[in-house]
Design a protein around this motif. Structure first.
Motif, PDB file in Angstrom:
ATOM      1  N   ALA A   7     -13.609  28.727  48.163  1.00 33.93           N
ATOM      2  CA  ALA A   7     -13.459  29.162  46.967  1.00 33.93           C
ATOM      3  C   ALA A   7     -14.782  28.902  45.981  1.00 33.93           C
ATOM      4  N   ALA A   8     -14.574  27.794  45.543  1.00 30.83           N
ATOM      5  CA  ALA A   8     -15.388  27.589  44.291  1.00 30.83           C
ATOM      6  C   ALA A   8     -16.919  27.719  44.608  1.00 30.83           C
ATOM      7  N   GLU A   9     -17.202  27.777  45.411  1.00 29.05           N
ATOM      8  CA  GLU A   9     -18.702  27.974  46.031  1.00 29.05           C
ATOM      9  C   GLU A   9     -19.081  29.236  45.907  1.00 29.05           C
ATOM     10  N   VAL A  10     -18.138  30.650  46.106  1.00 21.67           N
ATOM     11  CA  VAL A  10     -17.567  31.636  45.971  1.00 21.67           C
ATOM     12  C   VAL A  10     -17.747  32.128  45.157  1.00 21.67           C
ATOM     13  N   ALA A  11     -17.420  31.420  44.573  1.00 21.19           N
ATOM     14  CA  ALA A  11     -17.029  32.316  42.553  1.00 21.19           C
ATOM     15  C   ALA A  11     -18.430  31.942  41.556  1.00 21.19           C
ATOM     16  N   GLU A  12     -18.886  30.916  42.626  1.00 17.67           N
ATOM     17  CA  GLU A  12     -20.361  30.169  41.506  1.00 17.67           C
ATOM     18  C   GLU A  12     -20.923  31.122  42.074  1.00 17.67           C
ATOM     19  N   ARG A  13     -21.151  32.404  43.747  1.00 17.87           N
ATOM     20  CA  ARG A  13     -21.607  33.843  44.002  1.00 17.87           C
ATOM     21  C   ARG A  13     -21.877  34.760  43.560  1.00 17.87           C
ATOM     22  N   VAL A  14     -19.999  34.923  43.164  1.00 20.81           N
ATOM     23  CA  VAL A  14     -20.350  36.220  42.898  1.00 20.81           C
ATOM     24  C   VAL A  14     -20.965  36.585  41.490  1.00 20.81           C
ATOM     25  N   PRO A  15     -21.293  38.044  41.658  1.00 20.99           N
ATOM     26  CA  PRO A  15     -21.694  38.101  40.340  1.00 20.99           C
ATOM     27  C   PRO A  15     -21.831  38.289  39.046  1.00 20.99           C
TER      28      PRO A  15
END
Length: 121
Positions: free
Chosen positions: A23-31
């Protein structure tokens, strides 16, 4: 296939690009312009899991998320819904609409012509 909301689609785009991710990695990659917190991303991930379009597995104390559907399949499904809903299931009125609104570039027209030539042969 259940519809994916616009915000959820931003999360799916991240995971279609690279997965599995936490989830943290997704959050980092969301625009960044979305300004989402980790909690918001986790909410989106939960919704997508409930819709069955994401899978996850435990990795220690974290979950790793990955798409359960291919992007191409989702695009095909959504395109079909749009054409059915807005154009009675016919592609020709869609193309005519785009042409009338000057939404087709010369490159688009050339590509469409190429596709049509290939379909005819």
């Amino acid at each position: 296939m259940e519809r994916i909301a616009e915000g959820e689609l931003a999360v799916m785009e991240v995971l279609w690009e690279e997965s599995p991710l936490t989830a943290a990695e997704v959050a980092e990659r969301v625009p960044a312009e979305r300004g989402w917190s980790l909690a918001t991303v986790k909410t989106m991930l939960s919704r997508l899991l409930a819709k069955g379009v994401l899978d996850h597995r435990e990795a220690g104390r974290r979950y790793l998320y990955r798409p359960a559907i291919r992007r191409e399949d989702y695009v095909a499904e959504e395109s079909g819904r749009l054409i059915d809903r807005m154009f009675g299931g016919r592609v020709t009125p869609l193309v005519a609409h785009l042409a009338e609104r000057d939404r087709l570039t010369p490159a688009d027209i050339e590509e469409i012509e190429k596709i049509l030539r290939e379909l005819k042969s």
